[in-house]
Design a protein around this motif. Structure first.
Motif, PDB file in Angstrom:
ATOM      1  N   SER A 249      -4.482   4.262   1.607  1.00 23.94           N
ATOM      2  CA  SER A 249      -3.941   4.682   0.320  1.00 23.94           C
ATOM      3  C   SER A 249      -5.002   5.430  -0.489  1.00 23.94           C
ATOM      4  CB  SER A 249      -3.480   3.461  -0.479  1.00 23.94           C
ATOM      5  OG  SER A 249      -2.484   2.756   0.210  1.00 23.94           O
TER       6      SER A 249
ATOM      7  N   ARG B 260      -0.538  -7.487   0.634  1.00 27.61           N
ATOM      8  CA  ARG B 260      -1.804  -6.845   0.976  1.00 27.61           C
ATOM      9  C   ARG B 260      -2.624  -7.676   1.965  1.00 27.61           C
ATOM     10  NH1 ARG B 260      -4.337  -2.983  -3.641  1.00 27.61           N
ATOM     11  NH2 ARG B 260      -2.487  -1.684  -3.895  1.00 27.61           N
TER      12      ARG B 260
ATOM     13  N   TYR C 213       0.834  -1.195   0.000  1.00 22.93           N
ATOM     14  CA  TYR C 213       0.000   0.000   0.000  1.00 22.93           C
ATOM     15  C   TYR C 213       0.874   1.252   0.000  1.00 22.93           C
ATOM     16  CZ  TYR C 213      -3.915  -3.093   1.030  1.00 22.93           C
ATOM     17  OH  TYR C 213      -4.876  -4.078   0.960  1.00 22.93           O
TER      18      TYR C 213
ATOM     19  N   GLU D 251      -7.517   3.155  -1.997  1.00 26.97           N
ATOM     20  CA  GLU D 251      -8.483   2.635  -1.036  1.00 26.97           C
ATOM     21  C   GLU D 251      -9.571   3.663  -0.739  1.00 26.97           C
ATOM     22  OE1 GLU D 251      -6.639  -0.186   2.136  1.00 26.97           O
ATOM     23  OE2 GLU D 251      -5.187   1.414   1.783  1.00 26.97           O
TER      24      GLU D 251
END
Length: 225
Positions: free
Chosen positions: A211, A196, A156, A214
């Motif tokens: 992030s 992840r 990320y 996201e």
């Protein structure tokens, strides 16, 4: 100045400043890291915490660990660092040379943490350990608690922090073997875990900054025909 901060500690002004310092530490963690993950449990009672040291956030994470367990925690810090940031005393920082005060706090049921490598090192195997942690544990008659930590950039945008709390050792236990083995196990687990995914046995104890993708993904899904 050191005496001033000690005097302020239990006064209303000092308590307010402590909340401000702790809010800054929490903001730094949540604003800079994607999350903090913990594995293992710390026993009750006074402990000497021994951690490897490789990142800017290590001291922050010691403070967070004490906060999670609601246990007063002091981190032994180089005197030059406390001269630059004396307000950190309000959040538990203690000059590394103040051994008697560290013992007093241990005998009062608190935790005392330190980085026995004695320096910040490049991420890798545990370096040679100084005797301070083991000496404090023997002198106070309390267990040693090895804690391996890594702050790593994985899958990320922002780094993630992992703390693996080991089994407590008797004061004369082999800290180098315990902490070195725990750190090696943590690195191996991270290496075989998808970037992840949360490594096996870890749980998120602090949710940090997500992030960009996201944050945007829910909107993309909402707009998808």
């Amino acid at each position: 100045m050191a005496d001033l901060w000690e005097t302020l500690k239990d006064r209303p002004t000092g308590k307010a400043l402590r909340l401000w310092v702790e809010a800054l530490l929490l903001r730094s963690l949540k604003g800079s890291l994607r999350g903090v993950y913990l594995r293992g449990e710390a026993p009750e009672g006074p402990l000497v915490l021994a951690l490897n040291h490789h990142s800017f956030f290590d001291g922050h994470l010691v403070w967070l660990l004490g906060r999670l367990y609601r246990n007063p925690t002091s981190l032994l810090v180089a005197e030059e660092n406390l001269r630059a940031f004396p307000m950190l005393k309000l959040a538990g920082a203690l000059e590394a040379g103040r051994v008697r005060e560290a013992l007093r706090r241990l005998r009062g049921g608190e935790w005392v943490a330190l980085f026995p490598e004695g320096e910040m090192r490049y991420p890798g195997p545990l370096g040679p350990l100084r005797e301070g942690a083991a000496w404090l544990a023997r002198k106070a008659g309390v267990p040693l608690l090895p804690v391996a930590l890594r702050v790593v950039l994985r899958g990320y945008e922002h780094p993630e922090a992992f703390l693996w709390v080991g089994r407590p050792l008797p004061p004369g236990g082999d800290l180098g073997r315990a902490l070195g083995g725990l750190l090696e196990a943590l690195d191996a687990l991270l290496a075989r875990t998808h970037p992840r995914e949360v490594p096996e046995g870890f749980r998120e104890v602090l949710r940090g900054r997500r992030s960009l993708e996201e944050r945007v993904l829910p909107l993309v899904r909402l707009l998808r025909p």
